[in-house]
Design a protein around this motif. Structure first.
Motif, PDB file in Angstrom:
ATOM      1  N   GLN A 237      -5.954   7.023   2.903  1.00 34.18           N
ATOM      2  CA  GLN A 237      -5.063   7.228   1.772  1.00 34.18           C
ATOM      3  C   GLN A 237      -4.337   5.950   1.353  1.00 34.18           C
ATOM      4  OE1 GLN A 237      -1.870  10.171   2.432  1.00 34.18           O
ATOM      5  NE2 GLN A 237      -3.385  11.593   1.627  1.00 34.18           N
ATOM      6  N   LEU A 238      -3.920   5.187   2.331  1.00 30.09           N
ATOM      7  CA  LEU A 238      -3.126   4.005   2.019  1.00 30.09           C
ATOM      8  C   LEU A 238      -3.986   2.792   1.714  1.00 30.09           C
ATOM      9  CD1 LEU A 238      -0.236   4.221   4.630  1.00 30.09           C
ATOM     10  CD2 LEU A 238      -0.213   4.827   2.223  1.00 30.09           C
TER      11      LEU A 238
ATOM     12  N   GLU B 152       0.467  12.874  13.388  1.00 26.93           N
ATOM     13  CA  GLU B 152       0.966  11.584  13.849  1.00 26.93           C
ATOM     14  C   GLU B 152      -0.170  10.643  14.205  1.00 26.93           C
ATOM     15  OE1 GLU B 152       5.122  12.127  15.980  1.00 26.93           O
ATOM     16  OE2 GLU B 152       3.697  13.689  16.515  1.00 26.93           O
TER      17      GLU B 152
ATOM     18  N   PRO C 262       0.812  -1.220   0.000  1.00 23.51           N
ATOM     19  CA  PRO C 262       0.000   0.000   0.000  1.00 23.51           C
ATOM     20  C   PRO C 262       0.846   1.272   0.000  1.00 23.51           C
ATOM     21  CG  PRO C 262      -0.824  -1.563   1.625  1.00 23.51           C
ATOM     22  CD  PRO C 262       0.487  -2.091   1.144  1.00 23.51           C
TER      23      PRO C 262
ATOM     24  N   ARG D 173       6.203   7.480  10.332  1.00 30.84           N
ATOM     25  CA  ARG D 173       6.205   6.408  11.326  1.00 30.84           C
ATOM     26  C   ARG D 173       6.182   5.048  10.640  1.00 30.84           C
ATOM     27  NH1 ARG D 173       5.471   6.232  16.740  1.00 30.84           N
ATOM     28  NH2 ARG D 173       4.948   8.442  16.766  1.00 30.84           N
TER      29      ARG D 173
ATOM     30  N   LYS E 153      -6.975  11.872   4.785  1.00 30.95           N
ATOM     31  CA  LYS E 153      -5.701  11.169   4.760  1.00 30.95           C
ATOM     32  C   LYS E 153      -5.809   9.757   5.355  1.00 30.95           C
ATOM     33  CE  LYS E 153      -0.866  12.006   5.659  1.00 30.95           C
ATOM     34  NZ  LYS E 153       0.145  12.516   6.569  1.00 30.95           N
TER      35      LYS E 153
ATOM     36  N   LEU F 149      -4.024  -0.709   8.169  1.00 32.35           N
ATOM     37  CA  LEU F 149      -3.359  -1.705   7.331  1.00 32.35           C
ATOM     38  C   LEU F 149      -3.231  -3.042   8.057  1.00 32.35           C
ATOM     39  CD1 LEU F 149      -0.436   0.327   5.696  1.00 32.35           C
ATOM     40  CD2 LEU F 149      -2.519  -0.505   4.597  1.00 32.35           C
TER      41      LEU F 149
ATOM     42  N   GLN G  92      -3.429   5.159  10.113  1.00 33.09           N
ATOM     43  CA  GLN G  92      -3.177   4.613   8.778  1.00 33.09           C
ATOM     44  C   GLN G  92      -2.550   3.219   8.903  1.00 33.09           C
ATOM     45  OE1 GLN G  92      -0.665   7.386   6.611  1.00 33.09           O
ATOM     46  NE2 GLN G  92      -2.407   8.133   5.423  1.00 33.09           N
ATOM     47  N   ILE G  93      -1.593   3.120   9.801  1.00 33.25           N
ATOM     48  CA  ILE G  93      -0.922   1.834   9.970  1.00 33.25           C
ATOM     49  C   ILE G  93      -1.868   0.805  10.567  1.00 33.25           C
ATOM     50  CG2 ILE G  93       1.007   0.656  11.062  1.00 33.25           C
ATOM     51  CD1 ILE G  93       2.492   3.330  11.095  1.00 33.25           C
TER      52      ILE G  93
ATOM     53  N   VAL H 256      -2.949  10.529  12.709  1.00 34.52           N
ATOM     54  CA  VAL H 256      -3.395   9.983  11.426  1.00 34.52           C
ATOM     55  C   VAL H 256      -2.437   8.902  10.950  1.00 34.52           C
ATOM     56  CG1 VAL H 256      -3.776  10.531   9.006  1.00 34.52           C
ATOM     57  CG2 VAL H 256      -4.626  12.062  10.769  1.00 34.52           C
ATOM     58  N   GLN H 257      -1.145   9.163  11.094  1.00 39.99           N
ATOM     59  CA  GLN H 257      -0.161   8.164  10.675  1.00 39.99           C
ATOM     60  C   GLN H 257      -0.369   6.843  11.401  1.00 39.99           C
ATOM     61  OE1 GLN H 257       3.907   9.575  10.970  1.00 39.99           O
ATOM     62  NE2 GLN H 257       3.280  11.587  10.227  1.00 39.99           N
ATOM     63  N   ILE H 258      -0.576   6.944  12.690  1.00 36.61           N
ATOM     64  CA  ILE H 258      -0.744   5.726  13.479  1.00 36.61           C
ATOM     65  C   ILE H 258      -1.982   4.955  13.025  1.00 36.61           C
ATOM     66  CG2 ILE H 258      -1.305   4.900  15.788  1.00 36.61           C
ATOM     67  CD1 ILE H 258       0.470   7.243  16.821  1.00 36.61           C
TER      68      ILE H 258
ATOM     69  N   LYS I  66      -7.272   2.935   0.248  1.00 34.27           N
ATOM     70  CA  LYS I  66      -8.422   3.121  -0.640  1.00 34.27           C
ATOM     71  C   LYS I  66      -8.339   2.205  -1.852  1.00 34.27           C
ATOM     72  CE  LYS I  66      -6.163   7.059  -2.780  1.00 34.27           C
ATOM     73  NZ  LYS I  66      -5.994   8.510  -2.617  1.00 34.27           N
ATOM     74  N   LEU I  67      -7.118   1.803  -2.196  1.00 34.26           N
ATOM     75  CA  LEU I  67      -6.941   0.919  -3.343  1.00 34.26           C
ATOM     76  C   LEU I  67      -7.225  -0.523  -2.966  1.00 34.26           C
ATOM     77  CD1 LEU I  67      -5.867   3.077  -5.165  1.00 34.26           C
ATOM     78  CD2 LEU I  67      -3.822   1.720  -5.495  1.00 34.26           C
ATOM     79  N   ARG I  68      -7.810  -1.251  -3.874  1.00 31.87           N
ATOM     80  CA  ARG I  68      -7.906  -2.703  -3.712  1.00 31.87           C
ATOM     81  C   ARG I  68      -6.701  -3.312  -4.416  1.00 31.87           C
ATOM     82  NH1 ARG I  68     -10.076  -1.862  -0.376  1.00 31.87           N
ATOM     83  NH2 ARG I  68     -12.185  -2.036   0.405  1.00 31.87           N
TER      84      ARG I  68
ATOM     85  N   ASN J  35       4.155   8.858   5.410  1.00 31.09           N
ATOM     86  CA  ASN J  35       3.899   8.393   6.775  1.00 31.09           C
ATOM     87  C   ASN J  35       5.224   7.995   7.421  1.00 31.09           C
ATOM     88  OD1 ASN J  35       3.264   6.880   9.068  1.00 31.09           O
ATOM     89  ND2 ASN J  35       1.256   6.348   8.249  1.00 31.09           N
TER      90      ASN J  35
END
Lengths: 239, 239
Positions: free
Chosen positions: B233-234, B79, A93, A148, B230, B89, B85-86, B81-83, B236-238, A146
């Motif tokens: 962001q990471l 940050e 990703p 982090r 955001k 995932l 995002q992870i 948001v970064q966390i 949204k793609l399949r 990102n």
DNA sequence: TCAGGATGAGTAGCATGCAACAGGTTACTC
DNA sequence: GAGTAACCTGTTGCATGCTACTCATCCTGA
């Protein structure tokens, strides 16, 4: 193991030096060491060594055994699989996002890094190849915006590198890995997120497969099938 | 801040106690503290406190400022948001795997944990709810069979909890979160990986949105739109 | 011969002493 | 009065002493 340079925090220096010593094979997994001995070798007192060891323990590189010393952890095949399971969740990703965001300027830098990998590989410069590869990956992850995530992934990569397992088994595999990188670069050039994601996933998976097969080959009675199957366990679903 | 109990490593105890003190709001982000002062409050010497602080620094919860003391880090919205995002995932795929693997016995434990969350919430027991929620998540992640992933994710959660941002903004939101958990539990009961994945993703996303909106509401001139966008962001793609 | 306890060597864990350092305050010079 | 230098306070960073602990060896006694 070199000596320290004044002016910088000793604990930080010692942490890096120990990590480097492990990565380079100067300190071998499974072996016992004592903080006292390491302190003497480095010419510092026990305190910064002890603190560095605690940090490395948190990273999962060593285990401190009370009143017994410290052991460089021999990472198990299981743990290698775990690490790559995570990397396969994180890196594709991030690569997709990177492909969306990459600028012309950054593409040029990618090409240069890629060239450096090829040159170092052609010159049979193992450490150089590794370093350039590291930078390539770091830069790629960095584009996902990102920090982090970038740091996290770097630590996971370090964990495997710390094992000194980086001996690429064959020319053929090495060529495959180079092709993978070429594929990643192409996808970036085309700013194609899906292709970038797939290429990175392929690359990481191949790296994992090579490592797993390599370790299994060296360890009689160990079949790689179960481990290879586990690799995609978390990612086989299109969720 | 309670006192230490003998028999266990002081450094480890102090680490947990400091983390708890930060999470509970006893130590506030942005504030300065000294290792000396903390050591006195805890009734131990500076060494274990110093070592604990270094570990917390590695986790990203505090920053040690040379000769100045230690600062509890005020995590930025970026940050957060970064966390998340992870986490978005990592957690959904883990939940999917958990749904595949879960046994009857483990389901019973899930129900019990879920009950404890509800009870604690009904009794308006904030810390209790938090603790039960933590166990619920840990147990869920654990079923995915990747201890390193479990630990990693736990650390990410801690990082946010350390901010003391856990004040749920409203009864409505609290009800939504409870519904999410119900959905996760249902998916597990049906051993439906896709549903579990979707439910967890929904839950994590909702938590993130609540936090982001909450912080933005408290900070005049800060629009939540960019941050909310955001988040996905990471993912949204399949890919 | 063998079991079992004493002992000694080596270790980490923690407390503490000391020096170097950062920042603010005061006092001194011009 | 303004600017600067000296100093004072509080802090971390590192070294070191001491204690408790683990393990292996040896010694003792049956």
């Amino acid at each position: 193991m070199q000596q320290v340079t004044p002016g910088v925090s000793l604990t930080a220096q010692v942490t890096d030096m120990l990590r480097a010593a492990i990565t380079s094979g100067e300190m071998t997994p499974g072996e016992h060491y004592s903080a006292i001995g390491l302190a003497e070798r480095l010419g510092v007192s026990r305190t910064p060594v002890r603190e560095a060891l605690q940090l490395l323990e948190k990273e999962g590189i060593v285990r401190i055994e009370k009143n017994r010393g410290v052991r460089v952890l021999q990472i198990s095949l299981d743990e290698i699989v775990q690490i790559f399971q995570i990397r396969i969740l994180l890196e594709p990703p991030a690569a997709a996002r990177a492909a969306e965001m990459v600028t012309k300027h950054e593409l040029a830098h990618f090409r240069e890094l890629h060239g450096r990998i090829l040159d170092a590989a052609a010159a049979d410069d193992g450490p150089g190849t590794l370093q350039a590869d590291k930078e390539f990956h770091l830069f790629l992850m960095g584009l996902a915006g990102n920090p982090r995530l970038t740091a996290l992934d770097g630590e996971l990569r370090n964990l495997v590198l710390a094992q000194g397992l980086v001996t690429i088994p064959s020319i053929r595999s090495s060529q495959d890995l180079a092709d993978d990188r070429r594929g990643i670069l192409d996808a970036l050039e085309r700013q194609d997120p899906l292709a970038a994601s797939a290429a990175v996933r392929e690359h990481v998976t191949r790296t994992a497969r090579l490592l797993i097969s390599g370790v299994c080959a060296k360890t009689p009675g160990l079949s790689s099938d179960a481990y290879l199957a586990k690799l995609d366990q978390l990612t086989k679903l299109r969720t």
